[in-house]
Design an enzyme around this catalytic site. Structure first.
Site, short mmCIF file in Angstrom:
data_model
loop_
_atom_site.label_atom_id
_atom_site.label_comp_id
_atom_site.label_asym_id
_atom_site.label_seq_id
_atom_site.Cartn_x
_atom_site.Cartn_y
_atom_site.Cartn_z
N ASP A 13 -22.77 -9.98 9.32
CA ASP A 13 -23.76 -10.71 8.53
C ASP A 13 -24.75 -11.32 9.52
OD1 ASP A 13 -25.25 -12.47 7.06
OD2 ASP A 13 -23.56 -13.30 5.94
N TYR A 229 -15.02 -22.59 8.29
CA TYR A 229 -15.56 -21.60 7.36
C TYR A 229 -16.94 -21.16 7.81
CZ TYR A 229 -17.29 -19.17 3.36
OH TYR A 229 -17.83 -18.20 2.55
N LYS A 232 -17.03 -15.28 4.37
CA LYS A 232 -15.85 -14.47 4.15
C LYS A 232 -15.94 -13.23 5.03
CE LYS A 232 -12.13 -15.24 1.86
NZ LYS A 232 -11.35 -16.42 2.19
#
EC number: 3.1.3.11
Length: 387
Positions: A13, A229, A232
């Site tokens: 990403d 975090y 994902k």
């Protein structure tokens, strides 16, 4: 001995247009230019650049073997160039998966996810490359079980002598960084006991009983790498098909069931995995639902022929409708489980911070006092005032 071909699928990403839903064409073009130059210079034999959601995906063929620093370095350079474009355009979360500024010979552990296999090409070598967005590597556990161990899905397990002996599953404990090989059908129940917990036990590879590789999945978990975090894990997977392996139709069949997977909004919710063509791999609703694409290629002399967008087929329309119905239903739960993930999966969200703030207010149940709450005087004046 014939030269072996390596298929490398590496994704990251690197930034998205308008939130978390797609890769800007200029970013894909920047990565393509890097790979085209590498192909010209003989670093790789062929390549294809695509995306699923906000993940840029590099599909490469070469003859250097898995985990080769030249190939991983090439992918890293392509991602860096794409991330630079993303930053110039002000795209959201530019460079999100690039967790280090320095390349050390392998992208594993630096943020990008990689699935690679080295094979001796058959006369005809069909492969299917899957890529998912807004979910985790364990999302492929159920489909892989059905493809390689469920005769109700894969008729070849019953009627094809080359598949009848079953397959060997390599399952990894991503928390302990350990793995085990389980034979099917002999150890089927043991396999299911593990992979039914997809957040921890992930199918990494599948082999035929003669040792030939059949499938490989990226198993990197970004939160375990970064310690917080950061998005994902959005896995990629390579599956070989036909002639001693399940047919392409058997490989795709599990995705007619949009099973629940972890991820979706902020990586903290369960939702249905929707099979879509690449043009629809742009998750928007609540940053989802989670999407999966499937691209079919032939591999010949370490070159790619294709792709065919395999989920671009009305045969999967019903699966997509079901996924939308399930999404409607489960979204009604809001912040409640089972839509929201359980506490063990909320480790890298605000939950630990909330618990830390409240820790001194937690008391044994028997010691909890009756709360005294001051109420405003009722407008009617009929009720008694309370302390």
């Amino acid at each position: 001995m014939a030269q072996k071909t390596t298929i490398s699928v590496i994704k990251a990403d690197i930034g998205s247009l308008a939130g978390h839903h797609t890769v800007h064409p200029d970013c894909m073009a920047a990565a393509s230019r890097v790979l085209a130059e590498a192909k010209k210079n003989g670093v790789i034999n062929d390549f294809y650049v695509t995306h699923v959601g906000d993940d840029l995906i590099l599909i490469m063929t070469h003859t250097k073997g898995v985990d080769h620093p030249d190939v991983h370095g090439l992918a890293w350079e392509a991602f860096k160039k794409a991330a630079e474009v993303a930053k110039e355009l002000g795209l959201y979360a530019a460079g999100q998966d690039l967790l280090s500024d320095a390349f050390s010979g392998n992208v594993r552990g630096l943020g990008p996810a990689a699935a690679e296999m080295e094979i001796e090409e058959r006369p005809s070598e069909p492969i299917v490359i899957f890529a998912a967005d807004k979910t985790e590597p364990g999302a492929f556990n159920l489909p892989l079980y059905k493809i390689f161990a469920d005769p109700f899905n894969t008729a070849g397990l019953v009627i094809d002598p080359r598949l009848h002996d079953g397959f060997v599953f390599e399952v990894v404990d991503v928390f302990e960084d350990k793995g085990v090989h389980l034979n099917t059908p002999e150890e089927l129940y043991d396999l299911l006991a593990l992979i039914g917990t997809p957040s921890r036990y992930v199918i990494r590879r599948v082999f035929r009983k003669d040792g030939k590789i059949a499938a490989v999945v990226s198993v990197e978990r970004l939160n375990l790498i970064a310690g917080k975090y950061v998005g994902k894990d959005d896995p990629v997977m390579i599956v070989r098909a036909q002639s001693g392996f399940p047919a392409v139709g058997e490989v795709l069949e599990p995705f007619t069931f949009p099973h629940l997977v972890a991820g979706w909004m902020r990586g903290s919710h369960n939702g249905p995995l929707m099979p879509v063509p690449v043009r629809d791999a742009r998750p928007t609703r609540f940053d989802g639902p989670p999407r999966v694409i499937a691209l079919g290629f032939q591999v010949k002399n370490a070159k790619l022929v294709g792709p065919s967008d395999l989920f671009d087929d009305p045969a999967f329309d019903e699966a997509r409708r079901t996924a939308n119905k399930v999404a409607d239903y489960i979204r009604r739960h809001g912040p409640f489980m089972p839509h929201r993930l359980d506490p063990s999966e909320m480790e890298y969200t605000t939950l630990p911070q909330v618990l830390e703030r409240l820790k001194d207010r937690f008391k044994p149940v028997k010691d909890l006092p009756v709360p005294k709450v001051k109420h405003s005087e009722m407008l009617s004046g009929a009720e008694e005032a309370h302390d």
